[in-house]
Design a protein around this motif. Structure first.
Motif, PDB file in Angstrom:
ATOM      1  N   THR A  19      13.292  -9.118  -3.761  1.00  0.00           N
ATOM      2  CA  THR A  19      12.340  -8.174  -4.348  1.00  0.00           C
ATOM      3  C   THR A  19      12.092  -7.058  -3.346  1.00  0.00           C
ATOM      4  O   THR A  19      11.513  -7.273  -2.293  1.00  0.00           O
ATOM      5  CB  THR A  19      11.010  -8.894  -4.667  1.00  0.00           C
ATOM      6  OG1 THR A  19      11.303  -9.988  -5.542  1.00  0.00           O
ATOM      7  CG2 THR A  19      10.040  -7.948  -5.347  1.00  0.00           C
ATOM      8  N   ALA A  20      12.545  -5.852  -3.690  1.00  0.00           N
ATOM      9  CA  ALA A  20      12.417  -4.722  -2.752  1.00  0.00           C
ATOM     10  C   ALA A  20      11.128  -3.955  -2.955  1.00  0.00           C
ATOM     11  O   ALA A  20      10.602  -3.355  -2.025  1.00  0.00           O
ATOM     12  CB  ALA A  20      13.615  -3.792  -2.904  1.00  0.00           C
ATOM     13  N   LEU A  21      10.621  -3.964  -4.179  1.00  0.00           N
ATOM     14  CA  LEU A  21       9.355  -3.266  -4.481  1.00  0.00           C
ATOM     15  C   LEU A  21       8.591  -4.095  -5.482  1.00  0.00           C
ATOM     16  O   LEU A  21       9.172  -4.623  -6.434  1.00  0.00           O
ATOM     17  CB  LEU A  21       9.616  -1.929  -5.172  1.00  0.00           C
ATOM     18  CG  LEU A  21       9.888  -0.669  -4.399  1.00  0.00           C
ATOM     19  CD1 LEU A  21       9.904   0.495  -5.371  1.00  0.00           C
ATOM     20  CD2 LEU A  21       8.890  -0.420  -3.280  1.00  0.00           C
ATOM     21  N   GLY A  41      13.183  -0.603   6.086  1.00  0.00           N
ATOM     22  CA  GLY A  41      13.390  -1.711   5.156  1.00  0.00           C
ATOM     23  C   GLY A  41      12.186  -2.029   4.301  1.00  0.00           C
ATOM     24  O   GLY A  41      12.211  -2.979   3.507  1.00  0.00           O
ATOM     25  N   SER A  42      11.128  -1.243   4.409  1.00  0.00           N
ATOM     26  CA  SER A  42       9.907  -1.561   3.649  1.00  0.00           C
ATOM     27  C   SER A  42      10.005  -1.131   2.186  1.00  0.00           C
ATOM     28  O   SER A  42       9.169  -1.532   1.373  1.00  0.00           O
ATOM     29  CB  SER A  42       8.686  -0.909   4.310  1.00  0.00           C
ATOM     30  OG  SER A  42       8.879   0.478   4.442  1.00  0.00           O
ATOM     31  N   GLY A  43      10.995  -0.296   1.849  1.00  0.00           N
ATOM     32  CA  GLY A  43      11.183   0.063   0.438  1.00  0.00           C
ATOM     33  C   GLY A  43      10.917   1.527   0.115  1.00  0.00           C
ATOM     34  O   GLY A  43      10.838   1.900  -1.056  1.00  0.00           O
ATOM     35  N   LYS A  44      10.826   2.375   1.129  1.00  0.00           N
ATOM     36  CA  LYS A  44      10.497   3.785   0.892  1.00  0.00           C
ATOM     37  C   LYS A  44      11.589   4.492   0.075  1.00  0.00           C
ATOM     38  O   LYS A  44      11.290   5.136  -0.932  1.00  0.00           O
ATOM     39  CB  LYS A  44      10.305   4.515   2.236  1.00  0.00           C
ATOM     40  CG  LYS A  44       9.228   3.893   3.115  1.00  0.00           C
ATOM     41  CD  LYS A  44       9.060   4.629   4.428  1.00  0.00           C
ATOM     42  CE  LYS A  44      10.275   4.643   5.324  1.00  0.00           C
ATOM     43  NZ  LYS A  44      10.685   3.309   5.805  1.00  0.00           N
ATOM     44  N   LEU A 212       1.857  17.528   7.095  1.00  0.00           N
ATOM     45  CA  LEU A 212       2.215  17.999   5.745  1.00  0.00           C
ATOM     46  C   LEU A 212       1.360  17.464   4.606  1.00  0.00           C
ATOM     47  O   LEU A 212       1.214  18.121   3.580  1.00  0.00           O
ATOM     48  CB  LEU A 212       3.637  17.526   5.426  1.00  0.00           C
ATOM     49  CG  LEU A 212       4.832  18.285   5.922  1.00  0.00           C
ATOM     50  CD1 LEU A 212       6.077  17.431   5.731  1.00  0.00           C
ATOM     51  CD2 LEU A 212       4.989  19.580   5.151  1.00  0.00           C
ATOM     52  N   SER A 213       0.856  16.248   4.758  1.00  0.00           N
ATOM     53  CA  SER A 213       0.392  15.515   3.579  1.00  0.00           C
ATOM     54  C   SER A 213      -1.070  15.773   3.236  1.00  0.00           C
ATOM     55  O   SER A 213      -1.899  15.977   4.113  1.00  0.00           O
ATOM     56  CB  SER A 213       0.552  14.008   3.815  1.00  0.00           C
ATOM     57  OG  SER A 213       1.856  13.723   4.239  1.00  0.00           O
ATOM     58  N   HIS A 214      -1.343  15.718   1.946  1.00  0.00           N
ATOM     59  CA  HIS A 214      -2.737  15.687   1.504  1.00  0.00           C
ATOM     60  C   HIS A 214      -3.246  14.244   1.486  1.00  0.00           C
ATOM     61  O   HIS A 214      -4.366  13.967   1.877  1.00  0.00           O
ATOM     62  CB  HIS A 214      -2.872  16.276   0.098  1.00  0.00           C
ATOM     63  CG  HIS A 214      -2.445  17.714   0.035  1.00  0.00           C
ATOM     64  ND1 HIS A 214      -1.286  18.124  -0.571  1.00  0.00           N
ATOM     65  CD2 HIS A 214      -3.025  18.823   0.534  1.00  0.00           C
ATOM     66  CE1 HIS A 214      -1.175  19.434  -0.452  1.00  0.00           C
ATOM     67  NE2 HIS A 214      -2.208  19.880   0.213  1.00  0.00           N
ATOM     68  N   ARG A 215      -2.395  13.373   0.972  1.00  0.00           N
ATOM     69  CA  ARG A 215      -2.726  11.933   0.984  1.00  0.00           C
ATOM     70  C   ARG A 215      -1.521  11.182   1.542  1.00  0.00           C
ATOM     71  O   ARG A 215      -0.403  11.691   1.524  1.00  0.00           O
ATOM     72  CB  ARG A 215      -3.006  11.430  -0.431  1.00  0.00           C
ATOM     73  CG  ARG A 215      -4.352  11.870  -0.983  1.00  0.00           C
ATOM     74  CD  ARG A 215      -4.656  11.188  -2.301  1.00  0.00           C
ATOM     75  NE  ARG A 215      -3.658  11.485  -3.300  1.00  0.00           N
ATOM     76  CZ  ARG A 215      -3.212  10.633  -4.212  1.00  0.00           C
ATOM     77  NH1 ARG A 215      -3.669   9.396  -4.245  1.00  0.00           N
ATOM     78  NH2 ARG A 215      -2.308  10.996  -5.098  1.00  0.00           N
ATOM     79  N   VAL A 216      -1.773   9.962   1.989  1.00  0.00           N
ATOM     80  CA  VAL A 216      -0.701   9.165   2.581  1.00  0.00           C
ATOM     81  C   VAL A 216      -0.682   7.779   1.935  1.00  0.00           C
ATOM     82  O   VAL A 216      -1.743   7.157   1.735  1.00  0.00           O
ATOM     83  CB  VAL A 216      -0.884   9.033   4.114  1.00  0.00           C
ATOM     84  CG1 VAL A 216       0.261   8.220   4.723  1.00  0.00           C
ATOM     85  CG2 VAL A 216      -0.947  10.408   4.771  1.00  0.00           C
ATOM     86  N   LEU A 217       0.527   7.325   1.595  1.00  0.00           N
ATOM     87  CA  LEU A 217       0.742   5.968   1.098  1.00  0.00           C
ATOM     88  C   LEU A 217       1.380   5.157   2.222  1.00  0.00           C
ATOM     89  O   LEU A 217       2.311   5.637   2.863  1.00  0.00           O
ATOM     90  CB  LEU A 217       1.717   5.948  -0.077  1.00  0.00           C
ATOM     91  CG  LEU A 217       1.567   6.925  -1.230  1.00  0.00           C
ATOM     92  CD1 LEU A 217       2.635   6.630  -2.281  1.00  0.00           C
ATOM     93  CD2 LEU A 217       0.201   6.821  -1.840  1.00  0.00           C
ATOM     94  N   VAL A 218       0.894   3.950   2.394  1.00  0.00           N
ATOM     95  CA  VAL A 218       1.482   3.064   3.409  1.00  0.00           C
ATOM     96  C   VAL A 218       2.093   1.874   2.679  1.00  0.00           C
ATOM     97  O   VAL A 218       1.425   1.220   1.871  1.00  0.00           O
ATOM     98  CB  VAL A 218       0.420   2.565   4.411  1.00  0.00           C
ATOM     99  CG1 VAL A 218       1.077   1.723   5.502  1.00  0.00           C
ATOM    100  CG2 VAL A 218      -0.336   3.750   5.015  1.00  0.00           C
ATOM    101  N   ILE A 219       3.368   1.629   2.970  1.00  0.00           N
ATOM    102  CA  ILE A 219       4.079   0.557   2.280  1.00  0.00           C
ATOM    103  C   ILE A 219       4.497  -0.487   3.316  1.00  0.00           C
ATOM    104  O   ILE A 219       4.888  -0.142   4.441  1.00  0.00           O
ATOM    105  CB  ILE A 219       5.284   1.151   1.511  1.00  0.00           C
ATOM    106  CG1 ILE A 219       5.934   0.146   0.592  1.00  0.00           C
ATOM    107  CG2 ILE A 219       6.311   1.739   2.430  1.00  0.00           C
ATOM    108  CD1 ILE A 219       6.955   0.788  -0.355  1.00  0.00           C
ATOM    109  N   TYR A 220       4.384  -1.730   2.928  1.00  0.00           N
ATOM    110  CA  TYR A 220       4.816  -2.809   3.814  1.00  0.00           C
ATOM    111  C   TYR A 220       5.517  -3.860   2.963  1.00  0.00           C
ATOM    112  O   TYR A 220       4.918  -4.387   2.003  1.00  0.00           O
ATOM    113  CB  TYR A 220       3.617  -3.443   4.544  1.00  0.00           C
ATOM    114  CG  TYR A 220       4.044  -4.523   5.511  1.00  0.00           C
ATOM    115  CD1 TYR A 220       4.519  -4.200   6.771  1.00  0.00           C
ATOM    116  CD2 TYR A 220       4.023  -5.864   5.137  1.00  0.00           C
ATOM    117  CE1 TYR A 220       4.959  -5.178   7.646  1.00  0.00           C
ATOM    118  CE2 TYR A 220       4.459  -6.852   5.999  1.00  0.00           C
ATOM    119  CZ  TYR A 220       4.919  -6.508   7.252  1.00  0.00           C
ATOM    120  OH  TYR A 220       5.362  -7.483   8.115  1.00  0.00           O
TER     121      TYR A 220
END
Ligand SMILES: Nc1ncnc2c1ncn2[C@@H]1O[C@H](COP(=O)(O)OP(=O)(O)OP(=O)(O)O)[C@@H](O)[C@H]1O
Ligand SMILES: [Mg+2]
Length: 323
Positions: A19-21, A41-44, A212-220
């Motif tokens: 499962t990648a995401l 490798g987190s799925g970005k 650059l960003s207005h908002r940031v998503l963090v993926i793990y």
């Protein structure tokens, strides 16, 4: 606030048994830049590709201006792609070596504006080359005749030819010399501000993401663990993984709340073991590396919960960690 252009809902991607995401949810509005960060490798890239249907999703929806792209036919998807463009990490590899720059930039116009005259196309190509900082006289050259930074300018020009509403940038500067990176980042920022393009910007470089960003998503490990406005995320990250990630970058840590002893007095955990597979425990994906883990964290993955305005965290202890 206008209706979001892009709404990703419960998105899931698997590669065979892996499962990648899993259960990815976020919105993106016109003119907004969302940074996407997370370790290798987190799925970005998988997330970027799943949005564009370059890899198949097994679950969820990708609503583009209210329409689910995952339910579109191939022909409908080709039409939508006019508005949905991507810039890749390796600029030279992403350009056809047998085409001149003029031919590369003409291609999207020929596909989506077939009635356009050759003269009008030529003018538009010249204007775009100037816009991205390349001389019009270079239009007859081939990709291998350019530097990495120039190739990325060509890749950006190609992506912007049709004035897309969404530009996805997957590590667009990480293969370039540091001295060139800033120029490309500023070019993207200028284009985005001039044209009002929404941007999903993937990078390992947290300083660039902050710029650059207005908002940031963090993926793990295939899960979104935190979403916040840029200044909130860098000044007061809540999820234990985000804290570890930001603390690992020295020049960010003076303005970031680095992981410190929690309310319960635990030390931060700098352990670098690989993330637990999503397929093994049913608990929190960060459980095995988390300094703040409690037994209950091993039982279920916590959902993203809003802890403050526009600030979402997937951690059972998020309220305590905010204090
Ligand atoms: N086509 C594929 N087939 C099988 N596994 C894949 C495929 N694409 C990605 N993966 C796996 O999915 C996971 C996520 O990969 P992905 O490329 O999305 O990570 P990433 O966050 O972009 O990493 P990086 O920062 O190194 O670019 C990895 O474990 C990767 O090996
Ligand atoms: Mg990637």
């Amino acid at each position: 606030m206008s209706e979001p252009l892009l709404q990703v809902r419960r998105l899931g991607v698997t590669f065979g048994p892996f499962t990648a995401l899993q259960d990815v949810n976020f919105d993106l509005s016109a003119g907004e830049t969302l940074g996407l960060v997370g370790e290798s490798g987190s799925g970005k890239s998988t997330l970027a590709r799943a949005i564009l249907r370059l890899v198949p999703a097994v679950r969820g929806e990708v609503l583009w201006r209210g329409r689910n792209l995952l339910g579109c036919s191939a022909a409908q998807m080709r039409q939508q792609r006019r508005d949905l463009q991507i810039v890749f990490q390796d600029p030279l590899a992403s350009l056809n070596p047998r085409m001149t720059v003029a031919e590369i930039l003409a291609e999207p116009l020929k596909i989506f504006e077939p009635a356009m005259s050759a003269r009008a196309r030529q003018l538009q190509i010249g204007a775009m080359l100037e816009r991205v900082g390349l001389a019009v006289r270079m239009a007859g050259r081939y990709p291998h005749e350019f530097s990495g930074g120039q190739c990325q300018r060509i890749g950006i020009a190609r992506a912007m030819m049709l004035n897309p509403r969404l530009l996805i940038c997957d590590e667009p500067v990480s293969s370039l010399d540091v001295s060139i990176q800033g120029q490309i980042v500023n070019l993207l920022l200028d284009l985005q501000q001039d044209l009002g393009t929404a941007m999903l910007f993937i990078s390992h470089n947290l300083a660039v993401v902050r710029h650059l960003s207005h908002r940031v998503l963090v993926i793990y490990s295939g899960r979104l663990v935190e979403i916040a406005p840029r200044d909130v995320l860098f000044a007061a990250p809540v999820h234990p993984y985000t804290r570890t990630l930001l603390a690992a970058v020295p020049n960010l840590s003076n303005s970031s709340r680095v992981p410190g002893p929690s309310a319960a007095g635990e030390p931060p955990n700098a352990a670098q073991e690989p993330p637990a597979s999503l397929d093994t425990p049913s608990g929190c994906v960060f459980y095995g590396r988390c300094a703040f883990a409690q037994p209950a964290c091993a039982l279920a993955q916590p959902p993203l919960q809003e802890v403050a305005a526009e600030h979402f965290v997937a951690c059972r202890r998020s309220r305590e960690l905010m204090c």
